[in-house]
Design an enzyme around this catalytic site. Structure first.
Site, PDB file in Angstrom:
ATOM      1  N   SER A  12       0.419  -0.674   0.566  1.00 12.82           N
ATOM      2  CA  SER A  12      -0.181   0.018   0.120  1.00 12.82           C
ATOM      3  C   SER A  12       1.186   1.234   0.534  1.00 12.82           C
ATOM      4  CB  SER A  12      -1.136  -0.038   0.850  1.00 12.82           C
ATOM      5  OG  SER A  12      -2.328   0.539   1.486  1.00 12.82           O
ATOM      6  N   HIS A  41      -8.281  -5.065  -0.979  1.00 11.10           N
ATOM      7  CA  HIS A  41      -7.049  -4.218   0.200  1.00 11.10           C
ATOM      8  C   HIS A  41      -6.024  -4.922   1.854  1.00 11.10           C
ATOM      9  CE1 HIS A  41      -3.686  -0.601  -0.247  1.00 11.10           C
ATOM     10  NE2 HIS A  41      -4.532  -0.918   1.217  1.00 11.10           N
ATOM     11  N   ASP A  69      -9.444  -4.410  -4.160  1.00  8.25           N
ATOM     12  CA  ASP A  69      -8.676  -3.193  -3.803  1.00  8.25           C
ATOM     13  C   ASP A  69      -8.865  -1.974  -5.304  1.00  8.25           C
ATOM     14  OD1 ASP A  69      -7.357  -1.529  -2.795  1.00  8.25           O
ATOM     15  OD2 ASP A  69      -5.302  -3.262  -2.399  1.00  8.25           O
TER      16      ASP A  69
END
Length: 348
Positions: free
Chosen positions: A195, A320, A290
């Site tokens: 991320s 995610h 995601d």
């Protein structure tokens, strides 16, 4: 005193996500299908449990409470993973020392200098630390046979962009210059993260090439890559799949000063037009559900267009944050094992 509630929640989660797939499908009843993709039954069950337990979303809590809540959730699904050895230490940051933790896999104990990855954690640039990603780092190291050096870079809103970028660069230079202190093989170094950590890893990899520092591989796990335009996946998955639109908007507001230029490549990797020679090969991982899926995959295409060796893998059923799911269930854990094996091959 033991956290009895944490223990009970952990046991229940392991029990439910360990049920046979047929039973799990009966519990969720109707599969979640978006954009032609079917959400993992395990993940759907986990999200349903979270909803029934009325666990508040991090973005609805004050910052200190949100950081504690996310840490608790990540440890809940990560479990206590085995590791050969670990050592807490300090590495250089841009404006002082950073806390760091070295994970040495069992197969590397007492061995020759080991392949080593600088790991940069995710959390929207405002959450996460050594503890939040401890289970994932243990798992990656042990599964890949690659040492993992995890760092605590400065977080927003206390430290605005580009503080985190500068810390990661300084930490990577420290690793190169102090490889012998952590028994790292300087010819087999990697940088990687999830991320926000994927975004920081991407900028670190480009910078390493600019500085002519050795770097053999970059592992970008569902990276954030664009603050300029909103990809379609951000619209499709903006609610109900952990990473929400409100979370992303709050993280962006916390990360940047009011007058910041969000289009600079160290913030929005997709806006980069000048790439130096010698950028390390990249492996880009995305999840089908995601919000960051499309921009991560677009960055993989940009790297390929620039002549960088790149491989991209989408796990269609994942959300995610699935990197944390190493202590419960089967599906996400198997994907994380695949990612670790890809790292192993890259630094073999």
């Amino acid at each position: 005193m033991p956290d009895i509630r944490f223990t009970l929640e952990s046991s229940l989660l392991k029990l439910l996500l360990g049920l046979p797939p047929r039973v799990q499908r009966m519990l969720v009843r109707r599969p979640t299908v978006v954009d032609g993709l079917t959400l993992s039954t395990e993940v759907q069950l986990m999200l349903r449990m979270k909803q029934l337990a009325r666990i508040p979303a991090a973005e609805t809590l004050p910052l200190t409470e949100a950081r504690a809540a996310l840490l608790r959730q990540q440890l809940l699904v990560g479990g206590r993973q085995p590791i050969g050895a670990l050592r807490d230490l300090e590495v250089d940051g841009a404006e002082g020392s950073l806390r760091a933790r070295l994970y040495t896999p069992t197969e590397r104990l007492g061995a020759e200098p080991a392949p080593t990855m600088l790991f940069i954690h995710g959390g929207g640039w405002m959450y996460g630390d050594l503890e939040s990603h401890d289970p994932a780092c243990r798992f990656i190291a042990e599964q890949s046979g690659v040492q993992v050096l995890s760092i605590d870079y400065r977080l927003s809103p206390e430290h605005k962009f580009p503080a985190a970028v500068e810390d990661c660069r300084a930490a990577y230079r420290w690793l190169v210059e102090h490889a012998d202190e952590v028994n790292a093989d300087p010819t087999r170094l990697a940088v990687g993260g999830d991320s926000a950590g994927g975004s920081l890893s991407a900028s670190t990899a480009v910078w390493a090439a600019e500085q002519d520092l050795p770097l053999a591989f970059q592992l970008l796990i569902y990276p954030g890559a664009d603050f300029v335009e909103r990809a379609e996946s951000r619209r499709l998955f903006r609610e109900g799949f952990v990473l929400t639109e409100r979370f992303m908007d709050g993280a962006e507001e916390a990360y940047f000063a009011e007058d910041a230029d969000k289009s600079v490549p160290d913030a929005s990797a997709l806006r980069r037009v000048d790439f130096p020679e010698g950028i390390a090969p990249a492996y880009v991982v995305t999840g089908g559900f995601d919000p960051l899926r499309d921009e991560g995959e677009a960055y993989a295409r940009l790297l390929e267009k620039q002549g960088v060796e790149v491989e991209a893998t989408r796990y269609p059923s994942m959300i995610h944050g699935f990197l944390h799911l190493v202590g419960v269930g089967r599906e996400a854990k198997s994907y994380n094992a695949e990612i670790a094996q890809r790292l192993r091959r890259a630094l073999a």
